[in-house]
Design a protein around this motif. Structure first.
Motif, mmCIF file in Angstrom:
data_model
loop_
_atom_site.group_PDB
_atom_site.id
_atom_site.type_symbol
_atom_site.label_atom_id
_atom_site.label_comp_id
_atom_site.label_asym_id
_atom_site.label_seq_id
_atom_site.Cartn_x
_atom_site.Cartn_y
_atom_site.Cartn_z
ATOM 1 N N UNK A 279 0.904 -1.200 0.156
ATOM 2 C CA UNK A 279 -0.022 0.055 0.055
ATOM 3 C C UNK A 279 0.926 1.413 0.017
ATOM 4 N N UNK A 280 2.147 1.298 0.583
ATOM 5 C CA UNK A 280 2.807 2.302 0.671
ATOM 6 C C UNK A 280 3.277 2.808 -0.778
ATOM 7 N N UNK A 281 3.933 1.803 -1.122
ATOM 8 C CA UNK A 281 4.373 1.840 -2.791
ATOM 9 C C UNK A 281 3.254 2.411 -3.637
ATOM 10 N N UNK A 282 2.179 1.795 -3.383
ATOM 11 C CA UNK A 282 1.072 2.169 -4.329
ATOM 12 C C UNK A 282 0.670 3.673 -4.098
ATOM 13 N N UNK A 283 0.564 3.893 -2.795
ATOM 14 C CA UNK A 283 0.096 5.467 -2.481
ATOM 15 C C UNK A 283 1.116 6.463 -2.844
#
Length: 518
Positions: A279-283
């Protein structure tokens, strides 16, 4: 990181924010390297407006620095204002000063992920009389305009209806007009606990030890923000698109097959279990959501992962993620002030240090302090649930989640916290409050085995705070929810308590709140 590409004349300034690190960022298209300049800035206000976790600060700054170097390697002109190389505390102040100095004919920016920043950056450009173009963020599959068209005229808007609409529109996990497998979701198959035996040997997610750039940021953050919460000794988050792609492949191969069944389970000292950790990389836009969806669907098509797991993962990316973004921009700026249940209790101090006798809270918060991470059930049904039952002021809960999780960007965090977790929006995001007693946590984890509290007890020295506060919550909000079609059964259970027992529970709940104020 010095400014090696300053220009004497700038036609257009392309502003890139710390969560817009995709090379196909609309603000980076149609650049003329001889006339245009890319602008990135590290600003202390972004780390201090809420007391951000050290790992969250490091992740953003390291990813930004790696991205700037990647752009420079492509021969693109970049002006990068590093945290320790300029005097401005806010992005808006730094931008205003550079607009005055560089005097660009115009500026452009991809739509920010936070309403506050959108207004501040627009105002900075207006103050310097520089026209600014705000571009649609096509990183998302559903534009804000498309979301508004979908939502307009509906008596109620629900994520499940939106998710089905997106599945049909994007033709994801579909066979013509019907969902593959004959059902839109497989929630009933995706609620398994590990049982007494525990999860057994788990595949550890791939990590990325700090390189020279990341280590320099770690040193800077440790020096500049020594009082910031959180730990940096475990920092191994992906900070480049290549690392993010490796993390995705690792998830698909090693954890997606069991993700569905155990996505709601929790276990002491196992922070990641079968979750993606993407999720961090996606956001930050180091990954494209289309790539995640396509890869997960391919895993099912190629029989490398069951449909239940793939659908559960796709629903988080195609359903929840797109839905909360649309809702955020539809409801801002007033959304952050919602407080439908009129909760006013301060956030307990132990949310910042994990020092509490409740084993589930100690484990979940301790994990956040250590990693800057907790999966969705830890957020919703442990840390979020306790705040909801206690009656914590919703904005304080929102600020804690925004501060403490590495993947937190306001457009995604605020609706999940204020709507899904705290019911502060009165049912706009979720049709009912997600409340439970300590029995739920006992069923889905091993936390209660290590706790001095008994989830079956609601009064006395060994009463579980969750159970006490659960019954107190039902009593306090009886008038609002007793006739609600999705909550009536839960509230009918309240009628089984005799008046003396309920009075004792409510007295203990009041004493608990008082003790947390001390």
């Amino acid at each position: 990181m010095s400014d090696t590409n300053a220009m004497t004349r700038v036609r257009r300034l392309s502003i890139v924010l710390g969560d817009q690190l995709n090379e196909d960022n609309p603000a980076l298209r149609q650049l003329d390297p001889s006339l245009d300049l890319i602008w990135l800035c590290e600003a202390s206000e972004e780390a201090t407006k809420v007391p951000s976790h050290k790992a969250r600060i490091v992740l953003f700054l390291s990813a930004m620095r790696h991205f700037a170097e990647r752009l420079r390697a492509r021969g693109l002109p970049v002006r990068y204002l590093a945290l320790d190389q300029h005097p401005y505390s806010s992005l808006a102040a730094a931008l205003s000063a550079d607009l005055q100095r560089l005097k660009p004919q115009s500026a452009r920016i991809t739509h920010p992920g936070e309403h506050r920043l959108l207004i501040a950056l627009r105002d900075a450009c207006a103050t310097q009389h520089v026209p600014v173009e705000v571009l649609d963020d096509d990183h998302f599959l559903c534009s804000t305009a498309d979301f508004e068209r979908w939502a307009r005229g509906r008596k109620t808007i629900r994520q499940e209806h939106f998710y089905r609409w997106m599945r049909k529109r994007e033709q994801v996990l579909m066979s013509g007009a019907a969902p593959i497998g004959g059902a839109w979701n497989f929630d009933k198959s995706n609620r398994s606990s590990f049982g007494k035996q525990g999860p057994g040997r788990l595949p550890e997610p791939v990590g990325f030890p700090p390189d020279e750039t990341t280590q320099a940021v770690i040193d800077l953050v440790s020096e500049r923000f020594p009082e910031a919460p959180g730990d940096l000794s475990r920092f191994d988050w992906p900070v480049t698109s290549e690392q993010a792609a490796t993390a995705l492949e690792d998830f698909l191969a090693n954890r997606l097959p069991a993700f569905g069944a155990y996505q709601d389970a929790m276990w002491t000292e196992q922070p990641f279990l079968y979750h993606a950790r993407l999720s961090a990389a996606l956001n930050l836009k180091l990954l494209d959501p289309r790539a995640l969806i396509d890869a997960a669907v391919a895993a099912h098509t190629e029989r490398r992962a069951p449909l239940e797991s793939v659908e559960g993962f796709v629903r988080q990316v195609l359903g929840w993620r797109e839905y909360v973004r649309g809702l955020y921009w539809r409801e801002m700026p007033g959304y952050l002030e919602r407080n439908a249940l009129r909760a006013q209790q301060p956030l307990p101090a132990f949310y910042w240090d994990g020092e509490t006798d409740a084993a589930c809270l100690r484990a979940a918060i301790g994990q956040v302090i250590e990693y800057g991470y907790g999966h969705h059930i830890q957020r919703l049904m442990v840390t979020g649930l306790f705040a909801l039952l206690l009656g914590v002021q919703p904005r304080a809960v929102h600020q804690w989640y925004l501060a403490m999780f590495v993947d937190a960007v306001e457009w995604v965090e605020a609706p999940n916290t204020l709507g899904m977790s705290q019911f502060a929006d009165g049912g706009l995001l979720a049709s009912k409050p997600y409340v439970a007693s300590g029995a739920y946590i006992q069923r889905m984890s091993n936390y209660c085995r290590h706790c001095r509290f008994d989830p079956k007890q609601s009064t006395g020295d060994r009463a579980c705070p969750f159970t006490t506060l659960f019954w107190d919550f039902l009593a306090a909000h009886r008038d609002r929810f007793a006739q609600h079609p999705r909550t009536a059964l839960m509230w009918r259970n309240l009628e089984r308590l005799d008046q003396a027992e309920l009075a004792a529970i409510r007295a203990q709940a009041g004493a608990l709140r008082e003790s947390l104020l001390a």
